[in-house]
Write a protein that holds these residues in place. Structure first.
Motif, short mmCIF file in Angstrom:
data_model
loop_
_atom_site.label_atom_id
_atom_site.label_comp_id
_atom_site.label_asym_id
_atom_site.label_seq_id
_atom_site.Cartn_x
_atom_site.Cartn_y
_atom_site.Cartn_z
N GLU A 146 51.36 16.64 105.93
CA GLU A 146 51.45 17.26 107.25
C GLU A 146 50.92 18.68 107.27
OE1 GLU A 146 55.04 14.42 106.92
OE2 GLU A 146 53.89 15.78 105.63
N PHE A 147 50.74 19.27 106.09
CA PHE A 147 50.30 20.67 106.02
C PHE A 147 48.89 20.77 105.45
CE2 PHE A 147 54.96 20.87 105.73
CZ PHE A 147 55.22 21.70 106.81
N SER A 148 48.23 21.88 105.78
CA SER A 148 46.90 22.14 105.23
C SER A 148 46.91 23.30 104.25
CB SER A 148 45.91 22.44 106.36
OG SER A 148 46.35 23.55 107.13
N PHE A 149 47.93 24.17 104.35
CA PHE A 149 47.97 25.34 103.47
C PHE A 149 49.40 25.83 103.37
CE2 PHE A 149 47.07 29.80 102.24
CZ PHE A 149 46.11 29.58 101.25
N VAL A 150 49.76 26.27 102.17
CA VAL A 150 51.10 26.81 101.93
C VAL A 150 50.95 28.07 101.08
CG1 VAL A 150 51.38 25.24 99.97
CG2 VAL A 150 53.39 26.35 100.94
N GLU A 173 62.31 36.13 99.60
CA GLU A 173 60.93 35.67 99.44
C GLU A 173 60.54 34.85 100.66
OE1 GLU A 173 58.77 34.70 95.63
OE2 GLU A 173 59.33 32.69 96.32
N CYS A 174 59.36 35.15 101.18
CA CYS A 174 58.87 34.51 102.40
C CYS A 174 57.74 33.54 102.08
CB CYS A 174 58.39 35.57 103.38
SG CYS A 174 57.73 34.90 104.92
N TRP A 175 57.82 32.33 102.63
CA TRP A 175 56.78 31.32 102.50
C TRP A 175 56.28 30.94 103.89
CZ3 TRP A 175 54.64 28.83 98.16
CH2 TRP A 175 55.13 29.28 96.94
N ILE A 176 54.98 30.70 103.98
CA ILE A 176 54.34 30.28 105.22
C ILE A 176 53.64 28.95 104.99
CG2 ILE A 176 52.67 30.86 107.02
CD1 ILE A 176 55.00 32.78 106.99
N LEU A 177 53.87 28.00 105.87
CA LEU A 177 53.20 26.69 105.78
C LEU A 177 52.43 26.46 107.07
CD1 LEU A 177 56.31 26.34 104.40
CD2 LEU A 177 55.23 24.19 103.71
N GLN A 178 51.16 26.07 106.93
CA GLN A 178 50.28 25.84 108.08
C GLN A 178 50.03 24.35 108.23
OE1 GLN A 178 49.51 28.42 109.83
NE2 GLN A 178 49.49 30.20 108.50
N THR A 179 50.15 23.85 109.44
CA THR A 179 50.01 22.41 109.67
C THR A 179 48.55 21.95 109.60
OG1 THR A 179 49.84 22.74 112.06
CG2 THR A 179 52.03 22.25 111.15
N SER A 180 48.39 20.67 109.34
CA SER A 180 47.09 20.03 109.50
C SER A 180 46.84 19.81 110.98
CB SER A 180 47.06 18.69 108.76
OG SER A 180 47.98 17.79 109.37
N ALA A 222 59.19 18.15 106.69
CA ALA A 222 57.92 17.94 106.01
C ALA A 222 57.78 18.89 104.82
CB ALA A 222 56.76 18.14 106.98
N ALA A 223 58.25 20.14 104.96
CA ALA A 223 58.21 21.09 103.85
C ALA A 223 59.08 20.62 102.70
CB ALA A 223 58.66 22.46 104.34
N GLU A 224 60.20 20.04 103.02
CA GLU A 224 61.09 19.50 101.99
C GLU A 224 60.41 18.39 101.19
OE1 GLU A 224 64.00 20.00 99.86
OE2 GLU A 224 64.75 20.62 101.83
N ARG A 225 59.70 17.52 101.90
CA ARG A 225 59.00 16.42 101.22
C ARG A 225 57.89 16.95 100.32
NH1 ARG A 225 59.74 14.08 106.37
NH2 ARG A 225 57.66 14.71 107.07
N LEU A 226 57.24 18.01 100.76
CA LEU A 226 56.10 18.54 100.01
C LEU A 226 56.54 19.35 98.79
CD1 LEU A 226 53.01 19.07 99.82
CD2 LEU A 226 53.41 21.11 101.23
N LEU A 227 57.56 20.21 98.96
CA LEU A 227 57.89 21.18 97.92
C LEU A 227 59.19 20.88 97.17
CD1 LEU A 227 57.02 24.46 99.89
CD2 LEU A 227 55.57 23.18 98.30
N GLY A 228 60.05 20.04 97.73
CA GLY A 228 61.33 19.77 97.09
C GLY A 228 61.19 19.15 95.71
N ARG A 229 60.09 18.44 95.45
CA ARG A 229 59.89 17.76 94.17
C ARG A 229 59.77 18.72 92.99
NH1 ARG A 229 53.70 15.78 95.57
NH2 ARG A 229 53.06 17.74 96.50
N PHE A 230 59.50 19.99 93.27
CA PHE A 230 59.35 20.97 92.19
C PHE A 230 60.71 21.48 91.68
CE2 PHE A 230 55.21 21.16 94.26
CZ PHE A 230 54.34 21.22 93.19
#
Length: 404
Positions: A252-256, A275-282, A315-323
């Motif tokens: 769902e994202f294009s850049f994090v 710490e701040c994170w930015i996620l950009q959608t596709s 969607a962020a959880e699905r993308l980054l939670g695996r780490f």
């Protein structure tokens, strides 16, 4: 616009972040010269860290250096005086494919292995305010209610009159239209053709070109693509994530990006630092959000953004939670979604063929009017917007010099 900056206050911490444009990259020598010039001295710096490409499955991050080394996003350069038509056509196709590649986020993967990423000293979003402050440029936030041009006559040059919603009425020698509304630009041009016709610009062949240009400008908003960004502020550095920024493929994202890394260069960040994170959608997910949220009756603007934030967070959880060993992200102290209604246009005007720069900006000297914007060229982004604006400024300066 896409270069906007955001801010959030958490306790005593005042956190600023780039919620729009994430970085600058110079694939054009003219833009590199601008970044290296005294004008930008002290305002721009290199964004250093670990960068890569993140896929939808697995936990591997492909290094950006590996992609740059492979040259997969690099267009072969050929001398312009020895180009055949087929070669030029091939380059145009390659340029278009690069601009549409989901992993090549605003030229993130273009250039040589030494290609640097840049940010503003206070973030990308603070770069324009810093430039305006450096040169003592005053700005007014107001909508334009009337913009008119008086033809030159004996003893007088042509003059623009601008009236704004706050009641300001002021005269100007020249006008640069640099907003993100091509239909407004089209209206100004058509108004000039009707109310301030110029002998040269009114010649049938020239008038036809101008009319078609205005028509294309009017059609652009129909290709506008929305864009969402998600801001997440965590109570500690996410050391589990092995990158400062990554373009994303197949999600769902294009850049994090770890936005904090643009400002904090300490080798060992404090364990309890925010710490701040930015996620950009596709583009695809932004369109899906628009459609789904529009179908929800009874929601006002803030409620729609809250619903978008919830969907983006999942969607962020699905993308980054695996780490993380827990399989989930730490709880965020702050979460906010923002929507850019005209994040980009599906098809820019492509006025320039590859390796040409003449139409980076479109100017009408008899009217002392300049039009600039990244939507005029082959690609869209900060580099293209800056080069377009620089060309418009140079031509306006030439007009002023000729009148002096």
């Amino acid at each position: 616009g896409m270069a906007s900056s955001g801010r959030v206050k958490l306790g005593k911490a005042n956190i600023r972040m780039d919620v729009g444009a994430q970085f600058m990259v110079a694939t054009d020598q003219r833009f590199q010269q601008l970044l290296d010039s005294p004008i930008m001295a002290g305002l721009v710096r290199e964004w250093q860290g670990r960068f890569g490409v993140l896929g939808a499955r697995g936990g591997e991050v492909l290094s950006r250096d590996v992609v740059l080394e492979s040259g997969m996003m690099r267009t072969p350069s050929r001398p312009s005086n020895a180009r055949a038509d087929k070669e030029q056509e091939a380059d145009e196709v390659a340029e278009k494919e690069q601009s549409q590649s989901p992993i090549n986020y605003y030229r993130f993967l273009e250039g040589s292995r030494e290609q640097r990423l840049y940010t503003g000293v206070g973030g990308v979003g603070m770069l324009v305010p810093a430039l305006l402050d450096r040169f003592s440029v005053k700005t007014h936030r107001a909508s334009v209610q009337e913009l008119s041009f008086q033809l030159p006559h004996v003893g007088h040059c042509g003059c623009w009159t601008l009236q704004t919603s706050c009641g300001m009425i002021q005269a100007f020698d020249a006008v640069v239209l640099a907003n993100h509304d091509p239909s407004f630009v089209a209206g100004v041009i058509e108004q000039l053709q009707a109310s301030a016709p110029d002998p040269e610009l009114s010649q049938p062949a020239v008038a036809d070109v101008i009319s078609k240009f205005a028509d294309r400008l009017r059609d652009l908003p129909g290709t506008a693509r929305s864009h969402y960004s998600l801001t997440l502020v965590f109570p500690r550095p996410l050391l589990e994530l092995p990158f400062e920024a990554a373009s994303v493929h197949g999600t769902e994202f294009s850049f994090v990006s770890r936005d904090t890394s643009k400002h904090d260069h300490t080798p060992a960040p404090c364990a309890n630092a925010h710490e701040c994170w930015i996620l950009q959608t596709s583009h695809g997910f932004a369109a899906t959000l628009d459609r789904d949220i529009a179908a929800m009756d009874g929601l006002d603007g803030p409620q729609r953004l809250a619903e978008a934030a919830s969907r983006l967070s999942e969607a962020a959880e699905r993308l980054l939670g695996r780490f993380f060993t827990t399989g989930t992200l730490p709880a965020a102290l702050h979460m906010r979604a923002r929507r850019f209604g005209r994040g980009s246009f599906g098809e820019p005007l492509r006025l320039n063929p590859p390796n040409s720069t003449h139409n980076d900006a479109v100017t009408f000297e008899p009217w002392k009017l300049a039009v600039c914007g990244d939507f005029l060229g082959q690609r869209q982004g900060l580099q293209e917007a800056a080069l377009s604006g620089t060309m418009a400024a140079n031509r306006v300066a030439q007009w002023a010099f000729q009148q002096s």
